[in-house]
Design a protein around this motif. Structure first.
Motif, mmCIF file in Angstrom:
data_model
loop_
_atom_site.group_PDB
_atom_site.id
_atom_site.type_symbol
_atom_site.label_atom_id
_atom_site.label_comp_id
_atom_site.label_asym_id
_atom_site.label_seq_id
_atom_site.Cartn_x
_atom_site.Cartn_y
_atom_site.Cartn_z
ATOM 1 N N GLN A 1 21.496 -13.754 -22.929
ATOM 2 C CA GLN A 1 20.511 -12.673 -22.856
ATOM 3 C C GLN A 1 19.096 -13.205 -23.043
ATOM 4 O OE1 GLN A 1 22.087 -10.154 -25.941
ATOM 5 N NE2 GLN A 1 23.306 -8.914 -24.519
ATOM 6 N N ALA A 2 18.925 -14.141 -23.956
ATOM 7 C CA ALA A 2 17.604 -14.736 -24.176
ATOM 8 C C ALA A 2 17.128 -15.454 -22.929
ATOM 9 C CB ALA A 2 17.654 -15.696 -25.363
ATOM 10 N N SER A 3 18.033 -16.149 -22.256
ATOM 11 C CA SER A 3 17.683 -16.840 -21.016
ATOM 12 C C SER A 3 17.312 -15.837 -19.928
ATOM 13 C CB SER A 3 18.856 -17.710 -20.563
ATOM 14 O OG SER A 3 18.598 -18.310 -19.312
ATOM 15 N N ALA A 4 18.063 -14.730 -19.868
ATOM 16 C CA ALA A 4 17.772 -13.694 -18.871
ATOM 17 C C ALA A 4 16.397 -13.084 -19.117
ATOM 18 C CB ALA A 4 18.850 -12.622 -18.912
ATOM 19 N N LEU A 5 16.036 -12.866 -20.376
ATOM 20 C CA LEU A 5 14.715 -12.321 -20.703
ATOM 21 C C LEU A 5 13.615 -13.253 -20.247
ATOM 22 C CD1 LEU A 5 12.783 -10.352 -22.097
ATOM 23 C CD2 LEU A 5 13.272 -11.537 -24.264
ATOM 24 N N GLU A 6 13.767 -14.535 -20.512
ATOM 25 C CA GLU A 6 12.758 -15.517 -20.095
ATOM 26 C C GLU A 6 12.612 -15.533 -18.579
ATOM 27 O OE1 GLU A 6 11.853 -20.327 -20.555
ATOM 28 O OE2 GLU A 6 13.534 -19.396 -21.622
ATOM 29 N N GLN A 7 13.730 -15.499 -17.876
ATOM 30 C CA GLN A 7 13.691 -15.515 -16.419
ATOM 31 C C GLN A 7 13.118 -14.212 -15.868
ATOM 32 O OE1 GLN A 7 17.426 -16.639 -14.668
ATOM 33 N NE2 GLN A 7 16.758 -16.189 -12.578
ATOM 34 N N PHE A 8 13.453 -13.108 -16.503
ATOM 35 C CA PHE A 8 12.948 -11.801 -16.068
ATOM 36 C C PHE A 8 11.431 -11.745 -16.205
ATOM 37 C CE2 PHE A 8 12.495 -7.077 -17.022
ATOM 38 C CZ PHE A 8 12.651 -6.678 -15.704
ATOM 39 N N ARG A 9 10.910 -12.239 -17.319
ATOM 40 C CA ARG A 9 9.457 -12.246 -17.515
ATOM 41 C C ARG A 9 8.769 -13.061 -16.421
ATOM 42 N NH1 ARG A 9 5.773 -11.204 -21.433
ATOM 43 N NH2 ARG A 9 7.367 -10.540 -22.944
ATOM 44 N N GLU A 10 9.379 -14.163 -16.026
ATOM 45 C CA GLU A 10 8.799 -14.990 -14.968
ATOM 46 C C GLU A 10 8.845 -14.271 -13.618
ATOM 47 O OE1 GLU A 10 9.524 -19.378 -12.888
ATOM 48 O OE2 GLU A 10 10.453 -18.894 -14.821
ATOM 49 N N GLN A 11 9.976 -13.577 -13.347
ATOM 50 C CA GLN A 11 10.128 -12.903 -12.059
ATOM 51 C C GLN A 11 9.152 -11.740 -11.885
ATOM 52 O OE1 GLN A 11 14.970 -13.699 -11.590
ATOM 53 N NE2 GLN A 11 14.146 -11.639 -11.407
#
Length: 427
Positions: free
Chosen positions: A12-22
């Motif tokens: 989930q933490a990785s998904a949040l980081e990627q989501f912020r970038e997207q």
């Protein structure tokens, strides 16, 4: 893991980081940029990055189309909604979240819908959502912890057949869908109290608009409802009429200065009883079809103004900008300028305007593609105003060229295009 800040799995933490970038291109425009805010969109779509991003981008389009960022400061509901529409915030739950009450029984749906446009109802609820969002932000600052959701209490005592009148149910369904799509994870819990026998039937009419996660947050309480409310709301924050200790300064247990106990809408507010419009054109929009009115605007700053009414049922309406002059196009092939939606113009005549920011062919589109059984008769008048023009010439089959663009073109300025393609083939 719960998917909130401080309780994220590595995935989930990785998904949040990627989501912020997207969504980095959207960040400056968002109402908030915190991890708390972004995680709400991820949780709403079970951390599916593609679906979460699509949801957030659609929400930003929603905010732009309806001017949501200015809805608190620059828009005020019609007087009839302020006086006779249920809903108000009163106090906080034991965790510090705002508590919102809706008192359904005394509400007069038919009187309200004969007195205000459906779009005003929807905008009023959007405004409420924005006010509650700001209150959550203020509570977060006051308490030093994140507050992002609300508790709701629905008092449905007196719910009757008048409340399941079709225009009211249709609009409430749209509001629920709007809430689900644009304010995810804002509901902490919803308590339904004093439910009569009719309630299950009414709930089933709108239940399918709620996602499974939202449905799990709805609790239909029985005879012990006061005890349950006190478990979640401290007595000093709970109105005395609902089992708490909160009263108005004069001792009124209903807390009328905070809560809104509505009444029957006086007929003096009914719009159709006050407005008599002489429309210039009448057309039939067949079932499963649309009707398009085209207006060529050659100079920026011109104003399109329209009035319309339908007979017997609602009608969809939107304004589009064509990319190819002289060629019929589906709605999906044009640029949507005024969001296409269904209007209860059979109850309240619709009137609005658009300042055309760029030249082009503007299409006023009446949409009946969603109705496979019923054709709609509509009456309408369209005015085209030049920049700075005070008097408005009327648009129609005999419209003069100079009234539209002032440049001396001789051909008619508007063209009616009727599409009778079945709704399954329409955009």
């Amino acid at each position: 893991m719960s998917g909130v800040v401080g309780n994220l799995s590595p995935k989930q933490a990785s998904a949040l980081e990627q989501f912020r970038e997207q969504v980095s291109d959207l960040l400056p425009q968002l109402p908030a940029q915190s991890d708390h805010f972004l995680l709400r969109w991820l949780r709403a779509r079970n951390f599916n990055l593609q679906k979460s991003e699509a949801m957030l981008r659609k929400h930003m389009d929603f905010r732009k189309q309806l001017y949501v960022d200015k809805i608190i400061t620059e828009w005020r509901p019609p007087e009839v909604l302020e006086k006779y529409l249920s809903g108000a915030m009163c106090g906080y739950d034991r965790e510090g979240s705002p508590v919102w009450y809706d008192i359904i029984g005394p509400m007069d749906p038919k009187g309200l819908f004969l007195s205000a446009a459906k779009q005003d109802f929807i905008k009023s609820k959007i405004r409420d959502c924005e006010i509650l969002q700001k209150e959550c932000d203020l509570q977060s600052q006051r308490l030093g912890k994140n507050i992002e959701s609300i508790t709701m209490v629905f008092d449905v005592e007196g719910l009757g057949l008048k409340h399941i009148w079709k225009p009211a149910i249709d609009t409430f369904s749209e509001i629920l869908q709007m809430f689900e799509e644009n304010y995810p994870e804002r509901l902490k819990r919803l308590f339904v109290i004093k439910a009569p026998k009719l309630f299950p039937a009414a709930y089933n009419l709108v239940k399918h608009f709620l996602c499974e996660n939202t449905q799990q947050k709805i609790f239909i309480l029985g005879a012990n409802w006061q005890e349950v409310l006190q478990q979640y709301i401290a007595p000093e924050d709970l109105p005395a009429i609902y089992g708490g200790k909160l009263t108005d300064p004069d001792g009124d247990p209903r807390c009328r200065t905070l809560l809104h106990f509505v009444a029957t809408v006086p007929k003096s507010y009914y719009v159709r009883d006050q407005v008599q419009l002489n429309y210039e054109q009448t057309e039939m929009v067949n079932r499963g079809s649309s009707l398009q009115m085209e207006y060529e605007i050659l100079a920026p700053g011109c104003i399109l103004r329209w009035q319309f009414a339908s007979e017997g049922a609602d009608i969809g309406f939107g304004v589009f900008l064509k990319s190819n002059k002289g060629q019929w196009q589906k709605a999906s092939q044009m640029t949507e300028v005024v969001h296409s939606q269904r209007y209860n113009s059979h109850l309240v005549p619709e009137e609005a305007s658009l300042t055309c920011q760029q030249p082009g062919v503007y299409v006023l589109r009446f949409d009946n593609t969603y109705s496979l059984l019923k054709s709609k008769r509509i009456q309408f008048t369209v005015d085209v105003l030049l920049p700075g023009q005070l008097q408005s010439p009327k648009a129609g089959g005999s419209i003069q060229s100079e009234s539209v663009n002032g440049l001396g073109r001789d051909e008619p300025r508007n063209q009616i295009v009727v599409d009778q393609t079945a709704s399954a083939q329409m955009a």
